[in-house]
Design an enzyme around this catalytic site. Structure first.
Site, PDB file in Angstrom:
ATOM      1  N   ASP A  43      42.880  38.852  36.475  1.00  0.00           N
ATOM      2  CA  ASP A  43      42.392  38.219  35.244  1.00  0.00           C
ATOM      3  C   ASP A  43      42.872  36.766  35.166  1.00  0.00           C
ATOM      4  O   ASP A  43      42.497  36.033  34.248  1.00  0.00           O
ATOM      5  CB  ASP A  43      42.749  39.035  33.995  1.00  0.00           C
ATOM      6  CG  ASP A  43      44.241  39.161  33.759  1.00  0.00           C
ATOM      7  OD1 ASP A  43      45.030  38.700  34.607  1.00  0.00           O
ATOM      8  OD2 ASP A  43      44.622  39.739  32.717  1.00  0.00           O
ATOM      9  N   SER A  44      43.678  36.344  36.155  1.00  0.00           N
ATOM     10  CA  SER A  44      44.023  34.926  36.278  1.00  0.00           C
ATOM     11  C   SER A  44      42.757  34.087  36.423  1.00  0.00           C
ATOM     12  O   SER A  44      42.776  32.877  36.205  1.00  0.00           O
ATOM     13  CB  SER A  44      44.946  34.696  37.480  1.00  0.00           C
ATOM     14  OG  SER A  44      44.388  35.270  38.651  1.00  0.00           O
ATOM     15  N   ASP A  82      41.360  43.891  38.080  1.00  0.00           N
ATOM     16  CA  ASP A  82      42.385  43.746  37.037  1.00  0.00           C
ATOM     17  C   ASP A  82      41.761  44.075  35.683  1.00  0.00           C
ATOM     18  O   ASP A  82      40.769  43.461  35.272  1.00  0.00           O
ATOM     19  CB  ASP A  82      42.865  42.286  37.049  1.00  0.00           C
ATOM     20  CG  ASP A  82      44.277  42.120  36.550  1.00  0.00           C
ATOM     21  OD1 ASP A  82      44.890  43.131  36.166  1.00  0.00           O
ATOM     22  OD2 ASP A  82      44.771  40.981  36.579  1.00  0.00           O
ATOM     23  N   LYS A 111      44.160  47.585  38.144  1.00  0.00           N
ATOM     24  CA  LYS A 111      45.544  47.224  37.825  1.00  0.00           C
ATOM     25  C   LYS A 111      45.711  47.185  36.305  1.00  0.00           C
ATOM     26  O   LYS A 111      44.843  46.680  35.592  1.00  0.00           O
ATOM     27  CB  LYS A 111      45.901  45.857  38.416  1.00  0.00           C
ATOM     28  CG  LYS A 111      47.329  45.404  38.052  1.00  0.00           C
ATOM     29  CD  LYS A 111      47.787  44.214  38.860  1.00  0.00           C
ATOM     30  CE  LYS A 111      47.297  42.883  38.339  1.00  0.00           C
ATOM     31  NZ  LYS A 111      47.745  42.562  36.978  1.00  0.00           N
ATOM     32  N   GLU A 113      48.780  46.560  33.093  1.00  0.00           N
ATOM     33  CA  GLU A 113      50.114  46.015  32.797  1.00  0.00           C
ATOM     34  C   GLU A 113      50.892  46.952  31.871  1.00  0.00           C
ATOM     35  O   GLU A 113      50.321  47.538  30.957  1.00  0.00           O
ATOM     36  CB  GLU A 113      49.979  44.640  32.124  1.00  0.00           C
ATOM     37  CG  GLU A 113      49.353  43.601  33.037  1.00  0.00           C
ATOM     38  CD  GLU A 113      49.325  42.204  32.420  1.00  0.00           C
ATOM     39  OE1 GLU A 113      49.920  42.004  31.344  1.00  0.00           O
ATOM     40  OE2 GLU A 113      48.710  41.317  33.039  1.00  0.00           O
ATOM     41  N   GLU A 181      56.452  40.904  38.719  1.00  0.00           N
ATOM     42  CA  GLU A 181      56.189  39.467  38.540  1.00  0.00           C
ATOM     43  C   GLU A 181      57.374  38.757  37.894  1.00  0.00           C
ATOM     44  O   GLU A 181      57.934  39.230  36.901  1.00  0.00           O
ATOM     45  CB  GLU A 181      54.923  39.270  37.673  1.00  0.00           C
ATOM     46  CG  GLU A 181      54.609  37.802  37.442  1.00  0.00           C
ATOM     47  CD  GLU A 181      53.183  37.523  37.003  1.00  0.00           C
ATOM     48  OE1 GLU A 181      52.358  38.452  36.930  1.00  0.00           O
ATOM     49  OE2 GLU A 181      52.879  36.339  36.746  1.00  0.00           O
TER      50      GLU A 181
HETATM   51  O1  KIV Z   1      45.733  38.021  37.455  1.00  0.00           O
HETATM   52  C1  KIV Z   1      46.373  37.873  38.504  1.00  0.00           C
HETATM   53  O2  KIV Z   1      45.945  37.131  39.388  1.00  0.00           O
HETATM   54  C2  KIV Z   1      47.617  38.648  38.641  1.00  0.00           C
HETATM   55  C3  KIV Z   1      48.664  38.324  39.634  1.00  0.00           C
HETATM   56  C4  KIV Z   1      49.502  39.480  39.978  1.00  0.00           C
HETATM   57  C5  KIV Z   1      48.358  37.505  40.795  1.00  0.00           C
HETATM   58  O3  KIV Z   1      47.797  39.546  37.893  1.00  0.00           O
END
Ligand code: KIV
Length: 274
Positions: A43-44, A82, A111, A113, A181
């Site tokens: 999500d970056s 993500d 992924k 969090e 992280e």
């Molecule tokens: O969003 C992202 O790119 C991440 C990192 C772990 C690189 O969550």
């Protein structure tokens, strides 16, 4: 072909896991060619590809566009989608529904969090349903406002134990690996040594089972800010700027397009023109 088993095999063989982010088709093709161990459609991309200030504004539907593009470009890679802010926090059902959209869009895993009870339930249900989950602990950008900003995590023995406890819960719930992280290298080493599943570090030192970074950061394409843990392997910003300026100059000076880049009209048709 990389699969979820590749991660555990690499860890068990003491071989480091190399992951990178990708958001688009052509970058995904390059990462696929390099046989990178895993591609995260992170999500970056909210900041790096869309210019938002943080990750809060990206939606699941927007993420799916990028996951589809990456999956078209990286046919042999293990792709992790993500889950964006609030796309899995309302209920297990909401999380499962959105996670399944990621898989249908071409991701091999998702992924998430954090590690509260809701997240652990969601991980269990996702894994039971055939959706592999990568955990994410330490600095978790989606919780930035509650953490109190961009801060290094796991700086005391108590905090390290808390993160380890979370990581163990994620492991038990079925996560195949966990991202760590922004924490001191010693903290990530301790957590890694006390887990069975691999850890993937970002700003967490060399002793994680693997590493992940934002591709646009290490290739010097995204220049708004560069975290301390980023090493630059190229300077694409300057390469692209140089190319764009050369193109602009050649258009202005009527050098481009030349005959080589042009199509010619048939002589007979030319003669018929007034
Ligand atoms: O969003 C992202 O790119 C991440 C990192 C772990 C690189 O969550």
């Amino acid at each position: 072909m990389k699969t979820v088993n590749t991660f555990q095999r690499l860890k068990d063989n003491n071989e480091k896991i190399a992951m990178l982010t990708a958001y688009d088709y052509s970058t995904a093709q390059v990462l696929d060619k390099a046989e990178i161990d895993g591609i995260l459609v992170g999500d970056s991309l909210a900041m790096v590809a869309l210019g938002y200030e943080n990750t809060y504004n990206i939606t699941i539907d927007e993420m799916l566009v990028f996951v589809k593009a990456v999956s078209r470009g990286a046919k042999n890679s293990f792709i992790v989608g993500d889950m964006p802010f609030m796309s899995y926090n309302l209920s297990v059902e909401q999380g499962l529904e959105n996670a399944s959209k990621m898989i249908k869009a071409g991701a091999s895993a998702v992924k998430l969090e954090g590690c509260n009870e809701h997240i652990l339930n969601l991980v269990r249900r996702a894994v039971e349903s055939g959706i592999p989950v990568l955990g994410h602990l330490g600095f978790t950008p989606q919780l930035m406002n509650t953490i109190g900003g961009y801060r290094i995590q796991g700086k005391s023995a108590d905090k390290i134990e808390q993160i380890l406890e979370c990581a163990k819960k994620l492991e038990q719930a079925g996560c195949f690996a966990v991202v760590l992280e922004l924490m001191p290298a010693e903290s990530a080493k301790y957590i890694t040594e006390n887990l069975n599943i691999p850890t993937i570090g970002i700003g967490a030192g060399k002793d994680c089972s693997g590493q992940i970074v934002v591709t646009d950061d290490i290739l010097g394409k995204f220049t708004d800010f560069t975290p301390k843990f980023v090493k630059k392997y190229a300077n694409l910003h300057d390469v692209v700027l140089g190319g764009v300026c050369a193109y602009k100059r050649e258009v202005k000076e009527e050098i481009f397009p030349s005959q080589k880049e042009s199509f010619e009209l048939d002589e007979r048709e030319k003669a018929r023109l007034g």
